[in-house]
Design a protein around this motif. Structure first.
Motif, short mmCIF file in Angstrom:
data_model
loop_
_atom_site.label_atom_id
_atom_site.label_comp_id
_atom_site.label_asym_id
_atom_site.label_seq_id
_atom_site.Cartn_x
_atom_site.Cartn_y
_atom_site.Cartn_z
N GLY A 14 0.82 -1.21 0.00
CA GLY A 14 0.00 0.00 0.00
C GLY A 14 0.85 1.25 0.00
N LEU A 15 1.91 1.24 0.80
CA LEU A 15 2.81 2.39 0.84
C LEU A 15 3.50 2.59 -0.50
N LEU A 16 3.88 1.49 -1.15
CA LEU A 16 4.52 1.60 -2.47
C LEU A 16 3.55 2.17 -3.50
N ASP A 17 2.31 1.71 -3.46
CA ASP A 17 1.32 2.23 -4.41
C ASP A 17 1.09 3.72 -4.18
N GLN A 18 1.03 4.09 -2.90
CA GLN A 18 0.84 5.51 -2.57
C GLN A 18 2.06 6.33 -3.01
N ALA A 19 3.25 5.76 -2.80
CA ALA A 19 4.47 6.46 -3.20
C ALA A 19 4.53 6.59 -4.72
N ALA A 20 4.08 5.56 -5.43
CA ALA A 20 4.10 5.60 -6.89
C ALA A 20 3.16 6.69 -7.42
N LYS A 21 2.02 6.85 -6.74
CA LYS A 21 1.07 7.88 -7.18
C LYS A 21 1.62 9.29 -6.95
N ASN A 22 2.38 9.45 -5.86
CA ASN A 22 2.88 10.78 -5.50
C ASN A 22 4.31 11.02 -6.00
N ALA A 23 4.91 10.03 -6.62
CA ALA A 23 6.30 10.15 -7.06
C ALA A 23 6.39 11.03 -8.30
N PRO A 24 7.54 11.64 -8.46
CA PRO A 24 7.73 12.47 -9.67
C PRO A 24 7.80 11.59 -10.92
N ALA A 25 7.59 12.19 -12.03
CA ALA A 25 7.63 11.48 -13.31
C ALA A 25 8.99 10.84 -13.50
N GLY A 26 8.98 9.63 -14.06
CA GLY A 26 10.23 8.93 -14.34
C GLY A 26 10.68 8.02 -13.20
N SER A 27 9.95 8.02 -12.10
CA SER A 27 10.36 7.16 -10.98
C SER A 27 9.68 5.79 -11.04
N ASP A 28 8.99 5.55 -12.14
CA ASP A 28 8.31 4.25 -12.30
C ASP A 28 9.30 3.09 -12.23
N VAL A 29 10.47 3.28 -12.77
CA VAL A 29 11.48 2.22 -12.79
C VAL A 29 11.92 1.88 -11.36
N ALA A 30 12.11 2.89 -10.53
CA ALA A 30 12.53 2.66 -9.15
C ALA A 30 11.44 1.94 -8.36
N VAL A 31 10.19 2.35 -8.54
CA VAL A 31 9.08 1.69 -7.84
C VAL A 31 8.95 0.24 -8.31
N ALA A 32 9.10 0.02 -9.60
CA ALA A 32 9.03 -1.35 -10.13
C ALA A 32 10.16 -2.21 -9.57
N ALA A 33 11.34 -1.63 -9.42
CA ALA A 33 12.47 -2.37 -8.86
C ALA A 33 12.21 -2.75 -7.40
N VAL A 34 11.64 -1.83 -6.63
CA VAL A 34 11.32 -2.12 -5.22
C VAL A 34 10.25 -3.21 -5.15
N LYS A 35 9.23 -3.11 -6.01
CA LYS A 35 8.18 -4.14 -6.04
C LYS A 35 8.77 -5.50 -6.42
N SER A 36 9.68 -5.51 -7.35
CA SER A 36 10.33 -6.75 -7.77
C SER A 36 11.15 -7.34 -6.63
N ALA A 37 11.86 -6.50 -5.91
CA ALA A 37 12.65 -6.96 -4.76
C ALA A 37 11.74 -7.53 -3.68
N LEU A 38 10.60 -6.89 -3.44
CA LEU A 38 9.65 -7.40 -2.45
C LEU A 38 9.07 -8.75 -2.88
N ALA A 39 8.78 -8.87 -4.17
CA ALA A 39 8.26 -10.15 -4.68
C ALA A 39 9.30 -11.26 -4.49
N ALA A 40 10.56 -10.94 -4.75
CA ALA A 40 11.63 -11.93 -4.56
C ALA A 40 11.78 -12.30 -3.08
N ALA A 41 11.68 -11.31 -2.21
CA ALA A 41 11.76 -11.58 -0.76
C ALA A 41 10.59 -12.44 -0.31
#
Length: 188
Positions: A114-141
């Motif tokens: 939920g926090l990641l989704d909220q951060a993705a909505k409020n993040a500046p443009a171009g930060s989609d890659v960073a959010v996707a990387a964090v989500k990928s790391a969480l999925a791996a964990a």
């Protein structure tokens, strides 16, 4: 991290409830172990008195050896029964605690997602890659956690099967030894 004091209070309340559940599980387990130990001590005292009386009532050495040999099997069976009971209490407590921790971990995963989704909505443009990387790391964990959890359950099942086989073999071996000792004493 938390947008409102209500969210913070709810998270704290959930944490306290989880800790209370863990503490209650641990205390219930300790209570069961204490009761098992008390009952075992009482039984051992009664058996010791009865065994001493039986040995003192023996008329000769052969009868004393036969009485002593006849005591071996029940004593081993009681020891094995105690070990099984203790193991069952431990295994049940571990299972209950694991379920509580799994539930807490699942809740943590939801919160982080939920926090990641909220951060993705409020993040500046171009930060989609960073959010996707964090989500990928969480999925791996999460995948690693699930794999470790499954492996731990398999080890517990294997251990339980091995303990059962070992205790059964011990009881049979002592029974055979006691029977041989009784037969030898009767021959003399």
């Amino acid at each position: 991290m938390f947008n409102t004091p209500e969210q913070f209070a709810a998270a704290n309340k959930a944490s306290v409830e989880a800790l209370l559940s863990l503490a209650n599980t641990a205390l219930a387990s300790a209570e069961r172990v204490a009761a098992l130990n008390l009952n075992t001590a009482r039984s051992l005292l009664e058996d010791s008195v009865n065994n001493t009386k039986a040995l003192l009532g023996a008329k000769d050495v052969q009868e004393a050896v036969a009485v002593q040999a006849s005591m071996a099997q029940p004593n081993v069976e009681k020891a094995v029964s105690y070990s099984r009971s203790f193991y069952e209490i431990s295994a049940q407590s571990q299972e209950e605690m694991a379920k509580l921790l799994e539930a807490q971990y699942a809740e943590f995963q939801k919160t982080v997602a939920g926090l990641l989704d909220q951060a993705a909505k409020n993040a500046p443009a171009g930060s989609d890659v960073a959010v996707a990387a964090v989500k990928s790391a969480l999925a791996a964990a999460n995948s690693a956690f699930d794999s470790l959890n499954k492996a731990a359950k398999q080890v517990a099942e294997l251990t339980e099967a091995n303990v059962a086989a070992a205790t059964n073999a011990t009881v049979k071996a002592v029974g055979a030894t006691a029977a041989a000792a009784t037969a030898t004493a009767k021959k003399k």
